[in-house]
Scaffold this motif. Structure first.
Motif, short mmCIF file in Angstrom:
data_model
loop_
_atom_site.label_atom_id
_atom_site.label_comp_id
_atom_site.label_asym_id
_atom_site.label_seq_id
_atom_site.Cartn_x
_atom_site.Cartn_y
_atom_site.Cartn_z
N GLY A 37 0.82 -1.22 0.00
CA GLY A 37 0.00 0.00 0.00
C GLY A 37 0.84 1.26 0.00
N ASP A 38 0.29 2.31 -0.61
CA ASP A 38 0.98 3.60 -0.62
C ASP A 38 0.73 4.34 0.69
OD1 ASP A 38 1.69 2.98 -3.21
OD2 ASP A 38 -0.06 4.03 -4.07
N GLY A 39 1.67 5.21 1.03
CA GLY A 39 1.50 6.03 2.22
C GLY A 39 0.55 7.21 1.97
N GLY A 40 -0.19 7.61 2.99
CA GLY A 40 -1.10 8.73 2.85
C GLY A 40 -0.39 10.08 2.78
N ASN A 41 -1.00 11.06 2.14
CA ASN A 41 -0.40 12.40 2.02
C ASN A 41 -0.67 13.22 3.27
OD1 ASN A 41 0.38 11.72 -0.62
ND2 ASN A 41 -1.59 12.44 -1.45
N GLY A 42 0.28 14.12 3.56
CA GLY A 42 0.08 15.05 4.66
C GLY A 42 -0.92 16.14 4.29
N ALA A 43 -1.57 16.71 5.29
CA ALA A 43 -2.62 17.72 5.06
C ALA A 43 -2.05 19.12 5.25
CB ALA A 43 -3.78 17.49 6.01
N VAL A 44 -2.62 20.07 4.47
CA VAL A 44 -2.32 21.50 4.63
C VAL A 44 -3.56 22.14 5.23
CG1 VAL A 44 -1.68 23.63 3.48
CG2 VAL A 44 -0.75 21.45 2.66
N ASN A 54 -2.20 23.35 11.25
CA ASN A 54 -2.58 22.17 12.04
C ASN A 54 -2.87 20.95 11.15
OD1 ASN A 54 -4.93 22.96 10.86
ND2 ASN A 54 -6.17 22.93 12.74
N GLY A 55 -2.20 20.89 10.02
CA GLY A 55 -2.40 19.73 9.12
C GLY A 55 -1.69 18.48 9.64
N ASP A 72 -4.83 18.80 13.56
CA ASP A 72 -3.75 17.91 14.01
C ASP A 72 -4.15 16.43 13.97
OD1 ASP A 72 -2.33 20.20 14.46
OD2 ASP A 72 -2.77 20.26 16.62
N CYS A 73 -4.98 16.04 13.04
CA CYS A 73 -5.41 14.64 12.92
C CYS A 73 -4.56 13.92 11.88
CB CYS A 73 -6.89 14.57 12.53
SG CYS A 73 -8.01 15.18 13.82
N ARG A 95 5.48 5.03 3.13
CA ARG A 95 5.47 5.83 4.36
C ARG A 95 4.57 7.04 4.17
NH1 ARG A 95 10.87 8.35 7.33
NH2 ARG A 95 9.78 9.25 9.14
N GLY A 96 3.81 7.36 5.21
CA GLY A 96 2.91 8.50 5.14
C GLY A 96 3.65 9.83 5.13
N GLY A 97 3.08 10.82 4.40
CA GLY A 97 3.70 12.13 4.34
C GLY A 97 3.41 12.98 5.56
N LEU A 98 4.21 14.02 5.76
CA LEU A 98 4.07 14.92 6.91
C LEU A 98 3.14 16.07 6.56
CD1 LEU A 98 7.83 15.09 8.01
CD2 LEU A 98 6.02 13.60 8.91
N GLY A 99 2.33 16.47 7.55
CA GLY A 99 1.45 17.63 7.37
C GLY A 99 2.22 18.93 7.52
N ASN A 100 1.52 20.06 7.20
CA ASN A 100 2.23 21.35 7.22
C ASN A 100 2.58 21.81 8.61
OD1 ASN A 100 -0.38 21.87 8.03
ND2 ASN A 100 -0.51 23.84 6.97
N MET A 101 1.96 21.21 9.61
CA MET A 101 2.31 21.63 10.98
C MET A 101 3.74 21.24 11.33
SD MET A 101 0.32 18.85 13.36
CE MET A 101 0.71 17.12 13.30
N ASN A 102 4.31 20.26 10.63
CA ASN A 102 5.68 19.83 10.90
C ASN A 102 6.72 20.77 10.30
OD1 ASN A 102 5.35 16.91 12.12
ND2 ASN A 102 3.95 17.01 10.39
N PHE A 103 6.28 21.67 9.42
CA PHE A 103 7.23 22.55 8.74
C PHE A 103 7.18 23.99 9.28
CE2 PHE A 103 6.02 19.20 5.77
CZ PHE A 103 7.26 18.66 5.49
N ALA A 104 6.41 24.22 10.34
CA ALA A 104 6.32 25.58 10.91
C ALA A 104 7.57 25.89 11.72
CB ALA A 104 5.08 25.69 11.77
N THR A 105 8.12 27.09 11.50
CA THR A 105 9.29 27.54 12.24
C THR A 105 9.03 28.97 12.72
OG1 THR A 105 10.37 28.37 10.25
CG2 THR A 105 10.81 26.08 10.86
N SER A 106 10.01 29.50 13.42
CA SER A 106 9.85 30.86 13.93
C SER A 106 9.86 31.90 12.81
CB SER A 106 10.96 31.18 14.93
OG SER A 106 12.23 31.06 14.32
#
Length: 446
Positions: free
Chosen positions: A14-21, A35-36, A77-78, A122-133
């Motif tokens: 199976g393919d990994g799911g995409n992260g949400a924006v 909060n993706g 954040d789901c 492998r599932g992709g990361l959502g946009n909440m993982n890319f937030a920085t200062s």
């Protein structure tokens, strides 16, 4: 149930799911931020060895297997749900090969053994993982990776301790039906057995082993004649092979020793390792009159090669226990003493036979004759010496009677020979003082 021992299948993980924006949007909360959620992992394709299965029949009709993909991520954040692995159960003893390269990937020879044939994405990361200062509102997410896909070849090698080999109609099915609870088809025509049969043999002292009966092998099987070598893979794992020789076979070119050589030649063509496995040679159908007449010639021919022959009759049960005892000894102890016999001594060549014994025999006779000739004169001389001693012994008492009588009165008979010496010395005129005085007295009186 139809027996299938080789199939080709296609599997895809199976393919990994995409992260949400996604961004937080709530009343009275401005700029809530990303909060993706992350995507779920895809399911993998896993093979498991199941001892309850004996055939690859299920894979013959369903050749494509796809695992489920992971769910995509969601806002708030789901994270997406990961997919479960696809479990494919195969019989114990299944070999998994890559169809493209032909390489052996795994040998599932133990119950419960697992092998991941295709890894899930492998599932992709959502946009909440890319937030920085410095980047507080990322408007992108990561996509899931694709699952692996591969074309596989499944090859089944039945797990058996003892394998039955022989020409068609040699009595293999009757043999396994007598020693185990297996009930294969038994008939009086060749190629009755079309698929391998397994039977559990209950031996002495709570010991047991698995016996495999495979279809008959004939000459030219390596070129595809008959059923070919397609079933010999099922005895590659066997520790001992029972070679049944059909003593009652009739037809052109059918001789027991000839059949034995042909089958061993076909085994060597298929696999040199299989040909080196210990073989228990059994001469079957000795209950027939013409088969028993052939037995002596076969036994003598194989004895010259150092091979023991066990005469049996699968129909009447004659000799079956001795054959099982020899098989169990090799299987459980590894000793092959009962399978081998000492070959008869080979006669020397004619040239050596005429030279070596002809030279040795006369030498021994001549030596004995010379020794006897030498000993004969010695005995005569000894006899002469004995006669002279007896004559001297008879004359001695007449000359030395008084001295012997005096010695007999003074000392026992055993010491008499010791006292004869002085008497002889005195008579010979050697040193003695006693007889010297009378001689002087006689001279003075005169």
């Amino acid at each position: 149930m139809k027996f299938v021992d080789e199939v080709r299948i296609f599997v895809k993980a199976g393919d990994g799911g995409n992260g949400a924006v996604s961004f937080r949007r709530e009343k009275f909360i401005e700029r809530g931020g990303p909060n993706g959620g992350d995507g779920g992992n895809g399911g993998s394709v896993v093979f498991v060895a199941d001892p309850q299965l004996t055939t690859l029949l299920d894979f013959r009709y369903q050749q494509h297997h796809r695992a489920k993909s992971g769910e995509n991520g969601m806002g708030s954040d789901c994270n997406g749900r990961g997919a479960e692995d696809m479990i494919l159960r195969v019989p114990v003893g299944t070999l998994i090969r890559s169809t493209d390269s032909g390489d052996l990937l795994v040998d599932l020879s133990e119950p419960g053994q697992r092998f991941v044939a295709a890894q899930g994405g492998r599932g992709g990361l959502g946009n909440m993982n890319f937030a920085t200062s410095t980047r507080q509102t990322p408007r992108f997410a990561q996509d899931g990776t694709k699952g692996e896909e591969v074309t596989l070849t499944l090859e089944l090698k039945l797990l058996a301790d003892v394998g039955l080999l022989g020409f068609p109609n040699a009595g293999k099915s009757t043999f396994i039906s007598r020693v185990s609870r297996a009930r294969p088809k038994v008939a009086d025509y060749p190629f009755t057995t079309l698929v391998p049969n397994l039977g559990m043999v209950q031996y002495k002292d709570n010991l047991s082993f698995v016996m495999a009966d495979i279809p008959g092998i004939i000459e030219g099987a390596s070129e595809g004649v008959g059923l070919g070598h397609q079933f010999l893979r099922h005895v590659e794992r066997c520790k001992v092979l029972i070679h049944l020789i059909d003593m009652g076979a009739e037809g052109e070119g059918r001789e027991p020793l000839h059949d034995f050589d042909i089958l061993n030649r076909e085994l060597e063509k298929y696999s040199a390792e299989l040909a080196r496995k210990p073989q228990v040679v059994a001469a079957n159908k000795v209950d027939l009159t013409h088969a028993r007449e052939r037995l002596e010639a076969l036994t003598q021919a194989l004895r010259e090669r150092g091979i023991a022959v066990f005469p049996v009759s699968t129909a009447t049960g004659e000799g079956m226990q001795a054959l099982l005892d020899a098989t169990a000894e090799v299987l459980f102890t590894g000793k092959t003493d009962k399978l081998q016999v000492e070959p008869p001594a080979k006669p020397a060549p004619r040239g050596e036979r005429s030279k070596a014994p002809a030279r040795k025999a006369p030498v021994k006779k001549a030596a004995t004759r010379k020794a006897a000739a030498k000993k004969a004169p010695v005995r005569k001389v000894a006899a002469k010496k004995v006669s002279t001693r007896k004559a001297a012994a008879k004359k001695a008492p007449a000359r030395k009677g008084p001295a012997r009588k005096a010695a007999a009165k003074k000392s026992p008979a055993k010491k008499a020979p010791a006292r004869k010496a002085p008497a002889k010395k005195a008579a010979s005129g050697r040193s003695s003082k006693a007889p010297a005085k009378p001689v002087r007295a006689k001279g003075r009186r005169s």
